[in-house]
Motif scaffolding. Structure first.
Motif, short mmCIF file in Angstrom:
data_model
loop_
_atom_site.label_atom_id
_atom_site.label_comp_id
_atom_site.label_asym_id
_atom_site.label_seq_id
_atom_site.Cartn_x
_atom_site.Cartn_y
_atom_site.Cartn_z
N LEU A 115 -31.58 37.70 -54.08
CA LEU A 115 -31.87 38.09 -52.70
C LEU A 115 -31.63 39.59 -52.50
O LEU A 115 -32.41 40.28 -51.84
CB LEU A 115 -31.01 37.27 -51.73
N ALA A 116 -30.52 40.06 -53.08
CA ALA A 116 -30.20 41.49 -52.94
C ALA A 116 -31.27 42.36 -53.60
O ALA A 116 -31.62 43.43 -53.08
CB ALA A 116 -28.83 41.77 -53.54
N ASP A 117 -31.79 41.89 -54.74
CA ASP A 117 -32.85 42.65 -55.42
C ASP A 117 -34.10 42.78 -54.56
O ASP A 117 -34.89 43.73 -54.72
CB ASP A 117 -33.20 41.99 -56.75
N LYS A 118 -34.30 41.83 -53.67
CA LYS A 118 -35.46 41.85 -52.79
C LYS A 118 -35.13 42.47 -51.44
O LYS A 118 -35.96 42.49 -50.53
CB LYS A 118 -35.97 40.42 -52.56
N GLY A 119 -33.90 42.97 -51.30
CA GLY A 119 -33.48 43.58 -50.04
C GLY A 119 -33.18 42.56 -48.96
O GLY A 119 -33.27 42.89 -47.77
N LYS A 120 -32.82 41.36 -49.37
CA LYS A 120 -32.55 40.29 -48.41
C LYS A 120 -31.05 40.04 -48.28
O LYS A 120 -30.26 40.36 -49.17
CB LYS A 120 -33.26 39.00 -48.82
N ASN A 121 -30.68 39.42 -47.17
CA ASN A 121 -29.29 39.12 -46.87
C ASN A 121 -28.92 37.73 -47.37
O ASN A 121 -29.72 36.81 -47.23
CB ASN A 121 -29.10 39.21 -45.35
N PRO A 122 -27.71 37.50 -47.91
CA PRO A 122 -27.31 36.18 -48.38
C PRO A 122 -26.98 35.19 -47.26
O PRO A 122 -26.77 34.01 -47.53
CB PRO A 122 -26.08 36.46 -49.24
N ALA A 123 -26.94 35.67 -46.03
CA ALA A 123 -26.77 34.78 -44.87
C ALA A 123 -28.16 34.44 -44.34
O ALA A 123 -28.90 35.33 -43.92
CB ALA A 123 -25.92 35.44 -43.79
N ILE A 124 -28.53 33.17 -44.37
CA ILE A 124 -29.89 32.77 -44.02
C ILE A 124 -29.86 31.63 -43.01
O ILE A 124 -28.87 30.89 -42.89
CB ILE A 124 -30.68 32.31 -45.27
N THR A 125 -30.94 31.48 -42.29
CA THR A 125 -31.10 30.36 -41.38
C THR A 125 -31.66 29.16 -42.14
O THR A 125 -32.29 29.30 -43.19
CB THR A 125 -32.03 30.69 -40.21
N ILE A 152 -35.60 24.17 -45.31
CA ILE A 152 -36.22 25.45 -45.68
C ILE A 152 -35.33 26.55 -45.14
O ILE A 152 -34.97 26.55 -43.96
CB ILE A 152 -37.64 25.58 -45.11
N GLY A 153 -34.97 27.50 -46.01
CA GLY A 153 -34.10 28.59 -45.59
C GLY A 153 -34.77 29.94 -45.73
O GLY A 153 -35.70 30.12 -46.52
N GLY A 154 -34.25 30.90 -44.94
CA GLY A 154 -34.66 32.29 -45.09
C GLY A 154 -35.93 32.70 -44.40
O GLY A 154 -36.42 33.82 -44.64
N MET A 155 -36.50 31.85 -43.58
CA MET A 155 -37.79 32.22 -42.96
C MET A 155 -37.65 33.42 -42.03
O MET A 155 -38.63 34.17 -41.85
CB MET A 155 -38.36 31.02 -42.20
N GLU A 156 -36.45 33.63 -41.47
CA GLU A 156 -36.28 34.78 -40.57
C GLU A 156 -36.35 36.10 -41.33
O GLU A 156 -36.53 37.16 -40.73
CB GLU A 156 -34.95 34.64 -39.81
N GLN A 157 -36.19 36.02 -42.70
CA GLN A 157 -36.27 37.22 -43.53
C GLN A 157 -37.58 37.27 -44.32
O GLN A 157 -37.75 38.10 -45.21
CB GLN A 157 -35.09 37.27 -44.51
N GLY A 158 -38.48 36.33 -43.99
CA GLY A 158 -39.77 36.32 -44.66
C GLY A 158 -39.73 35.76 -46.06
O GLY A 158 -40.60 36.10 -46.88
N ILE A 159 -38.76 34.92 -46.36
CA ILE A 159 -38.66 34.30 -47.69
C ILE A 159 -38.67 32.78 -47.52
O ILE A 159 -38.41 32.24 -46.43
CB ILE A 159 -37.38 34.73 -48.44
N PHE A 160 -38.97 32.10 -48.61
CA PHE A 160 -39.10 30.64 -48.58
C PHE A 160 -38.14 30.05 -49.62
O PHE A 160 -38.38 30.19 -50.83
CB PHE A 160 -40.55 30.24 -48.88
#
Length: 254
Positions: A115-125, A152-160
């Motif tokens: 997630l960090a490599d993609k610039g995403k946060n480890p806290a997800i919805t 399904i997690g991470g949709m608020e960050q644009g990930i699936f």
């Protein structure tokens, strides 16, 4: 001579002189030996008595007509009827379903690093659906259950980030009851084990579960080659722990 006629439940008949009847017994003398001993038989063995004056008295005829054959023993007598109506014995499954939403946090490991490599946060919805089937319910309302919860997690960050969780557990009775379940969890990080607990709040026919779930980190090892030195070494990786809090509601579907 005046005589009475006994008809037994077996269909046999006997000419007698009835001396006395009690709630449980009939006392009589044989018509061919009126000065002989007094005989005593149970009313349950007698279908009817036709007295010398022409009147007939039935014993247990109505009860026998209304008693199902499955409840009669080999002698034609009623067997004890099971009065336990709890679902623990009948085990009638009840199906429930409803939405689940929540938040999850992923600790340091391969998953959080990706997630960090993609610039995403480890806290997800989290967003998903709870499918629940109750295996049994005892008299106090406590029940055993099987749950399938796809999320399904991470949709608020644009990930699936999909996951599927199958849990087996117990829930207490009452309007507010504790519950606990555990089972396999399949996600993008691989196969793991989920442990969940919480409280269920019931209002009418609607349940409102609030749960905390933990998926322990799963380790693996890989052979990694350093291309600068050409040396291959074994390294150990951890997926990272997953902690989540979810809420939702469900109602009976069947």
């Amino acid at each position: 001579k005046s005589q009475d006629k006994l008809t037994f439940t077996s269909g046999e008949e006997a000419n007698v002189k009835v001396i006395e009847t009690t709630p449980e017994e009939i006392k009589f003398k044989r018509s061919d030996n009126p000065d002989g001993p007094t005989h005593v038989i149970l009313k349950s063995t007698v279908f009817s008595v036709k007295y010398a004056n022409g009147t007939t008295e039935l014993f247990g005829a109505e009860e026998k007509k209304s008693t199902p054959l499955a409840q009669l023993d080999q002698y034609g007598q009623p067997q004890p009827v099971v009065t336990d109506t709890s679902e623990f014995i009948t085990a009638r499954p009840k199906k429930f379903g409803g939405p689940r939403i929540g938040l999850a946090f992923i600790t340091d490991g391969t998953m959080s690093q990706n997630l960090a490599d993609k610039g995403k946060n480890p806290a997800i919805t989290l967003m998903g659906w709870q499918f629940e089937e109750r295996i049994f319910t005892i008299d106090n309302g406590a029940c055993g259950l099987i749950e399938f919860v796809p999320m399904i997690g991470g949709m608020e960050q644009g990930i699936f980030l999909p996951s599927a969780n199958l849990l087996i557990g117990l829930r207490g009775g009452g309007k507010q009851s504790a519950e606990f379940a555990m089972g396999p969890s399949l996600s993008v990080s691989g196969l793991g084990m989920v442990f969940a607990g919480g409280m269920n709040f019931r209002s009418g026919k609607i349940n409102f579960p609030v749960n905390i779930a933990v998926v322990p980190s799963v380790g693996s090892k890989k052979n990694v080659t350093n291309y600068d030195t050409g040396i291959t070494s074994t390294k150990y990786f951890q997926t990272g722990w997953r902690f989540s809090v979810t809420v939702g509601f469900n109602s009976r579907k069947k």
